[in-house]
Motif scaffolding. Structure first.
Motif, PDB file in Angstrom:
ATOM      1  N   ALA A   1       0.848  -1.143  -0.003  1.00 51.48           N
ATOM      2  CA  ALA A   1      -0.270   0.102  -0.035  1.00 51.48           C
ATOM      3  C   ALA A   1       0.694   1.051   0.079  1.00 51.48           C
ATOM      4  CB  ALA A   1      -1.529  -0.100   1.276  1.00 51.48           C
ATOM      5  N   GLU A   2       1.786   1.642   0.717  1.00 47.67           N
ATOM      6  CA  GLU A   2       2.694   2.385   1.667  1.00 47.67           C
ATOM      7  C   GLU A   2       3.549   2.583  -0.455  1.00 47.67           C
ATOM      8  OE1 GLU A   2       5.302   5.690   1.740  1.00 47.67           O
ATOM      9  OE2 GLU A   2       3.433   5.040   2.433  1.00 47.67           O
ATOM     10  N   ALA A   3       4.055   1.747  -1.296  1.00 51.84           N
ATOM     11  CA  ALA A   3       4.909   1.476  -2.321  1.00 51.84           C
ATOM     12  C   ALA A   3       3.737   1.901  -4.130  1.00 51.84           C
ATOM     13  CB  ALA A   3       5.230  -0.201  -2.437  1.00 51.84           C
ATOM     14  N   TRP A   4       2.477   1.576  -3.269  1.00 51.70           N
ATOM     15  CA  TRP A   4       1.095   2.277  -4.796  1.00 51.70           C
ATOM     16  C   TRP A   4       1.457   3.680  -3.954  1.00 51.70           C
ATOM     17  CZ3 TRP A   4      -0.583   1.009  -8.938  1.00 51.70           C
ATOM     18  CH2 TRP A   4      -1.569   1.880  -9.361  1.00 51.70           C
ATOM     19  N   ARG A   5       1.019   4.096  -3.132  1.00 48.50           N
ATOM     20  CA  ARG A   5       1.092   5.851  -2.646  1.00 48.50           C
ATOM     21  C   ARG A   5       1.911   6.400  -3.185  1.00 48.50           C
ATOM     22  NH1 ARG A   5       2.484   9.672   0.082  1.00 48.50           N
ATOM     23  NH2 ARG A   5       4.441   7.864   1.512  1.00 48.50           N
ATOM     24  N   GLN A   6       3.606   5.674  -3.039  1.00 50.52           N
ATOM     25  CA  GLN A   6       4.337   6.869  -3.283  1.00 50.52           C
ATOM     26  C   GLN A   6       4.492   6.170  -4.800  1.00 50.52           C
ATOM     27  OE1 GLN A   6       8.132   5.761  -1.552  1.00 50.52           O
ATOM     28  NE2 GLN A   6       7.284   5.355   0.251  1.00 50.52           N
ATOM     29  N   ALA A   7       3.999   5.812  -5.731  1.00 49.20           N
ATOM     30  CA  ALA A   7       3.857   5.563  -7.372  1.00 49.20           C
ATOM     31  C   ALA A   7       3.112   6.312  -7.340  1.00 49.20           C
ATOM     32  CB  ALA A   7       3.911   3.831  -7.231  1.00 49.20           C
ATOM     33  N   THR A   8       1.582   6.403  -7.091  1.00 45.15           N
ATOM     34  CA  THR A   8       0.863   7.597  -7.668  1.00 45.15           C
ATOM     35  C   THR A   8       1.046   8.949  -7.079  1.00 45.15           C
ATOM     36  OG1 THR A   8      -0.295   6.665  -5.237  1.00 45.15           O
ATOM     37  CG2 THR A   8      -0.909   5.786  -7.460  1.00 45.15           C
ATOM     38  N   GLN A   9       1.988   8.794  -6.222  1.00 47.79           N
ATOM     39  CA  GLN A   9       2.240   9.952  -6.067  1.00 47.79           C
ATOM     40  C   GLN A   9       3.415  11.271  -7.382  1.00 47.79           C
ATOM     41  OE1 GLN A   9       2.777  11.180  -1.319  1.00 47.79           O
ATOM     42  NE2 GLN A   9       0.387  11.581  -1.452  1.00 47.79           N
ATOM     43  N   HIS A  10       4.779  10.588  -7.234  1.00 49.04           N
ATOM     44  CA  HIS A  10       5.764  10.492  -7.274  1.00 49.04           C
ATOM     45  C   HIS A  10       5.854   9.334  -8.860  1.00 49.04           C
ATOM     46  CE1 HIS A  10       6.520  12.792  -4.481  1.00 49.04           C
ATOM     47  NE2 HIS A  10       6.541  11.543  -3.626  1.00 49.04           N
TER      48      HIS A  10
ATOM     49  N   GLY B   1      14.740   5.868  -1.464  1.00 50.22           N
ATOM     50  CA  GLY B   1      14.036   7.038  -0.273  1.00 50.22           C
ATOM     51  C   GLY B   1      12.886   6.525  -0.390  1.00 50.22           C
ATOM     52  N   TYR B   2      12.713   4.827  -0.713  1.00 50.88           N
ATOM     53  CA  TYR B   2      11.614   4.778  -0.123  1.00 50.88           C
ATOM     54  C   TYR B   2      10.712   4.607   1.390  1.00 50.88           C
ATOM     55  CZ  TYR B   2       7.209   0.942   1.243  1.00 50.88           C
ATOM     56  OH  TYR B   2       6.430   0.173   1.742  1.00 50.88           O
ATOM     57  N   GLU B   3      11.807   4.473   1.968  1.00 50.77           N
ATOM     58  CA  GLU B   3      12.283   4.370   3.567  1.00 50.77           C
ATOM     59  C   GLU B   3      12.115   5.831   4.344  1.00 50.77           C
ATOM     60  OE1 GLU B   3      14.998   1.841   5.645  1.00 50.77           O
ATOM     61  OE2 GLU B   3      14.261   0.134   4.686  1.00 50.77           O
ATOM     62  N   ALA B   4      13.041   6.471   3.246  1.00 49.81           N
ATOM     63  CA  ALA B   4      12.341   7.777   3.979  1.00 49.81           C
ATOM     64  C   ALA B   4      11.008   8.714   2.983  1.00 49.81           C
ATOM     65  CB  ALA B   4      13.713   9.226   3.189  1.00 49.81           C
ATOM     66  N   ALA B   5      10.460   8.628   2.570  1.00 46.78           N
ATOM     67  CA  ALA B   5       9.292   9.005   2.307  1.00 46.78           C
ATOM     68  C   ALA B   5       8.027   7.995   3.047  1.00 46.78           C
ATOM     69  CB  ALA B   5       9.071   8.609   0.301  1.00 46.78           C
TER      70      ALA B   5
ATOM     71  N   SER C   1       8.838   7.236   6.139  1.00 47.26           N
ATOM     72  CA  SER C   1       8.975   7.771   7.301  1.00 47.26           C
ATOM     73  C   SER C   1       8.474   9.063   7.099  1.00 47.26           C
ATOM     74  CB  SER C   1      10.110   7.630   8.114  1.00 47.26           C
ATOM     75  OG  SER C   1      10.920   8.808   7.865  1.00 47.26           O
ATOM     76  N   SER C   2       8.549  10.151   6.459  1.00 47.84           N
ATOM     77  CA  SER C   2       8.151  11.973   6.478  1.00 47.84           C
ATOM     78  C   SER C   2       6.456  11.777   6.466  1.00 47.84           C
ATOM     79  CB  SER C   2       9.023  12.023   4.884  1.00 47.84           C
ATOM     80  OG  SER C   2       7.705  11.642   4.140  1.00 47.84           O
ATOM     81  N   LEU C   3       6.690   9.844   5.710  1.00 49.93           N
ATOM     82  CA  LEU C   3       4.245  10.635   5.629  1.00 49.93           C
ATOM     83  C   LEU C   3       3.999  10.078   7.149  1.00 49.93           C
ATOM     84  CD1 LEU C   3       1.230  10.385   4.599  1.00 49.93           C
ATOM     85  CD2 LEU C   3       2.263   7.670   4.464  1.00 49.93           C
ATOM     86  N   GLY C   4       4.596   8.939   8.039  1.00 49.56           N
ATOM     87  CA  GLY C   4       4.565   9.298   9.495  1.00 49.56           C
ATOM     88  C   GLY C   4       4.757  10.013  10.214  1.00 49.56           C
ATOM     89  N   GLU C   5       5.887  11.553   9.877  1.00 57.75           N
ATOM     90  CA  GLU C   5       5.910  12.083  10.779  1.00 57.75           C
ATOM     91  C   GLU C   5       5.007  13.467  10.228  1.00 57.75           C
ATOM     92  OE1 GLU C   5      10.180  13.154   9.351  1.00 57.75           O
ATOM     93  OE2 GLU C   5      11.364  11.869  10.588  1.00 57.75           O
ATOM     94  N   ARG C   6       4.292  13.731   9.258  1.00 57.79           N
ATOM     95  CA  ARG C   6       3.658  14.470   8.849  1.00 57.79           C
ATOM     96  C   ARG C   6       2.192  13.600   9.765  1.00 57.79           C
ATOM     97  NH1 ARG C   6       4.431  14.613   2.761  1.00 57.79           N
ATOM     98  NH2 ARG C   6       4.411  12.752   2.771  1.00 57.79           N
ATOM     99  N   HIS C   7       2.235  12.839   9.995  1.00 52.55           N
ATOM    100  CA  HIS C   7       0.796  12.051  10.558  1.00 52.55           C
ATOM    101  C   HIS C   7       0.934  13.056  11.476  1.00 52.55           C
ATOM    102  CE1 HIS C   7      -1.891  10.461   7.573  1.00 52.55           C
ATOM    103  NE2 HIS C   7      -0.625   9.649   6.752  1.00 52.55           N
TER     104      HIS C   7
END
Length: 139
Positions: free
Chosen positions: A107-116, A125-129, A131-137
């Motif tokens: 699900a996280e991979a799909w989110r990143q693929a659709t956003q970028h 960059g997968y883990e950084a992207a 974890s940045s989502l988790g920090e924003r939440h």
């Protein structure tokens, strides 16, 4: 495998046998259950499609079954066989390992693929992207 079984010279058998053995070792040491399942399916299809490989595949299959049985019996602390056994046992309970939460990871991979969609998030960059989502939440 087909090349090995149909080899006509001893030198070719030795070279192809060594290459096959190294490939099998790499396959086993990958610790990828998906690779193991895919490889077994490929070998079964090879046995169906190429009758000359069936005898060799039968021998290999017996060795694989014996190795898997040994891996399931030895303790997990045993160097290689124990690790293989732990991976085999996890096939029955894929959620016991926190790193095997595949639906969440997909699900996280799909989110990143659709956003970028064009360039992704870069190498590693997968883990950084994620974890940045988790920090924003959390904010």
């Amino acid at each position: 495998m087909t090349c090995l079984v149909t080899a006509t010279t001893r030198a070719r058998v030795v070279v192809l046998g060594a290459a096959s053995a190294l490939l099998a070792l790499a396959w086993a040491m990958s610790m990828s259950r998906g690779a193991w399942i895919g490889g077994l399916v490929a070998l079964v299809c090879l046995g169906i499609a190429e009758p000359r490989t069936r005898r060799a595949l039968g021998s290999i299959g017996a060795a694989v079954v014996a190795t898997c049985a040994a891996a399931l019996v030895v303790p997990s602390s045993t160097m290689v066989l124990g690790l293989v056994g732990a991976r085999l046992r996890s096939l029955g309970a894929p959620t016991q390992n926190q790193y095997d939460d595949r639906p969440l990871i997909w699900a996280e991979a799909w989110r990143q693929a659709t956003q970028h969609p064009w360039f992704g998030v870069g190498p590693g960059g997968y883990e950084a992207a994620a974890s940045s989502l988790g920090e924003r939440h959390l904010r």
